[in-house]
Scaffold this motif. Sequence first.
Motif, PDB file in Angstrom:
ATOM      1  N   THR A 212       0.850  -1.185   0.000  1.00  0.00           N
ATOM      2  CA  THR A 212       0.000   0.000   0.000  1.00  0.00           C
ATOM      3  C   THR A 212       0.890   1.240   0.000  1.00  0.00           C
ATOM      4  O   THR A 212       1.873   1.314   0.726  1.00  0.00           O
ATOM      5  CB  THR A 212      -0.908   0.013   1.243  1.00  0.00           C
ATOM      6  N   ARG A 213       0.533   2.218  -0.802  1.00  0.00           N
ATOM      7  CA  ARG A 213       1.354   3.421  -0.945  1.00  0.00           C
ATOM      8  C   ARG A 213       0.818   4.529  -0.034  1.00  0.00           C
ATOM      9  O   ARG A 213      -0.370   4.844  -0.057  1.00  0.00           O
ATOM     10  CB  ARG A 213       1.360   3.867  -2.404  1.00  0.00           C
TER      11      ARG A 213
ATOM     12  N   ILE B 266       1.104   7.979  -9.204  1.00  0.00           N
ATOM     13  CA  ILE B 266       0.416   7.496  -7.999  1.00  0.00           C
ATOM     14  C   ILE B 266      -1.085   7.674  -8.133  1.00  0.00           C
ATOM     15  O   ILE B 266      -1.873   6.748  -7.888  1.00  0.00           O
ATOM     16  CB  ILE B 266       0.931   8.237  -6.749  1.00  0.00           C
ATOM     17  N   VAL B 267      -1.511   8.874  -8.534  1.00  0.00           N
ATOM     18  CA  VAL B 267      -2.947   9.147  -8.670  1.00  0.00           C
ATOM     19  C   VAL B 267      -3.535   8.366  -9.826  1.00  0.00           C
ATOM     20  O   VAL B 267      -4.629   7.793  -9.717  1.00  0.00           O
ATOM     21  CB  VAL B 267      -3.189  10.660  -8.859  1.00  0.00           C
TER      22      VAL B 267
ATOM     23  N   SER C  95      -4.243   4.753  -8.801  1.00  0.00           N
ATOM     24  CA  SER C  95      -4.803   4.566  -7.455  1.00  0.00           C
ATOM     25  C   SER C  95      -5.987   3.604  -7.422  1.00  0.00           C
ATOM     26  O   SER C  95      -6.329   3.085  -6.359  1.00  0.00           O
ATOM     27  CB  SER C  95      -5.214   5.911  -6.852  1.00  0.00           C
ATOM     28  N   ASN C  96      -6.613   3.357  -8.564  1.00  0.00           N
ATOM     29  CA  ASN C  96      -7.686   2.360  -8.597  1.00  0.00           C
ATOM     30  C   ASN C  96      -7.140   0.940  -8.647  1.00  0.00           C
ATOM     31  O   ASN C  96      -7.839  -0.021  -8.351  1.00  0.00           O
ATOM     32  CB  ASN C  96      -8.611   2.604  -9.798  1.00  0.00           C
TER      33      ASN C  96
ATOM     34  N   LYS D   3      -3.701   0.289  -3.770  1.00  0.00           N
ATOM     35  CA  LYS D   3      -4.232   1.016  -2.632  1.00  0.00           C
ATOM     36  C   LYS D   3      -3.313   2.161  -2.236  1.00  0.00           C
ATOM     37  O   LYS D   3      -2.101   1.991  -2.127  1.00  0.00           O
ATOM     38  CB  LYS D   3      -4.430   0.060  -1.442  1.00  0.00           C
ATOM     39  N   THR D   4      -3.906   3.347  -2.017  1.00  0.00           N
ATOM     40  CA  THR D   4      -3.127   4.551  -1.755  1.00  0.00           C
ATOM     41  C   THR D   4      -3.751   5.358  -0.625  1.00  0.00           C
ATOM     42  O   THR D   4      -4.973   5.545  -0.585  1.00  0.00           O
ATOM     43  CB  THR D   4      -3.054   5.422  -3.029  1.00  0.00           C
TER      44      THR D   4
ATOM     45  N   LYS E 218     -11.068   8.799  -6.872  1.00  0.00           N
ATOM     46  CA  LYS E 218     -10.103   7.911  -7.506  1.00  0.00           C
ATOM     47  C   LYS E 218      -9.693   6.761  -6.586  1.00  0.00           C
ATOM     48  O   LYS E 218      -8.767   6.018  -6.877  1.00  0.00           O
ATOM     49  CB  LYS E 218      -8.874   8.707  -7.954  1.00  0.00           C
TER      50      LYS E 218
ATOM     51  N   ILE F  24      -8.591   6.988  -3.380  1.00  0.00           N
ATOM     52  CA  ILE F  24      -7.541   7.290  -2.408  1.00  0.00           C
ATOM     53  C   ILE F  24      -8.162   7.631  -1.062  1.00  0.00           C
ATOM     54  O   ILE F  24      -9.129   8.391  -0.987  1.00  0.00           O
ATOM     55  CB  ILE F  24      -6.673   8.468  -2.903  1.00  0.00           C
TER      56      ILE F  24
END
Length: 208
Positions: free
Chosen positions: A63-64, A79-80, A83-84, A87-88, A106, A108
């Motif tokens: 997970t980020r 990252i964005v 994100s789907n 996991k962020t 998105k 997050i």
Amino acid sequence: LAISKDGFIKNIKNKNISNESSRKVSHILRSQNNAILISSNTLIDDNPLLTCRVNGLKKYSPTRIILDKNLDIPLNSKIVQTSNEYKTLIFYKKKKTKKIKILRNKGIKLYFTYLDNKNNFELNKIFKKIYQLKYPRLLVEGGKRLTNSIINKSLADEFYLFKSGNKLKNNGKINVNNILKKINFLSKSKRSILVNLGKEKLFNYNFY
């Protein structure tokens, strides 16, 4: 951290400090942790994915987690945009209602967090929250400032150092030799060479 032989973590001519073998090992380290943490500065500078890109390990990508007090994260960042799929989480302070809505849409998760009297994140509280969210093994791939804060606050159990055999000299940017002196002192004799990676070496330091 990945550093040059003369202690720099940035190469103004080439994005990579370490070689391909070291980068593969860093991806293996990612697969062995539940979450990976960086600051918004690292995200903006490097635009990383923070995934495991070694055959067979993609599904073990951690997970980020991003420390971004002003929500400066670019919406077109990797990252964005992924994100789907991965996991962020973002810890933030400045409330940007429109951007928060976009990021949540998105997939997050965002956590509003108070700052200390120096306008910095209270890392001990954030680490406790991360643990409560059921991420007991956290890997930090930070820059100089974040790494220094973690070491000064005694929040690390282990430290991994990828050291290149090449000097950057005038092509080097951001020297961390002072941090390495602290790490050597705190770990005392608990340092070992884990593996030789071509001209590079991977060192492991223990603080417990």
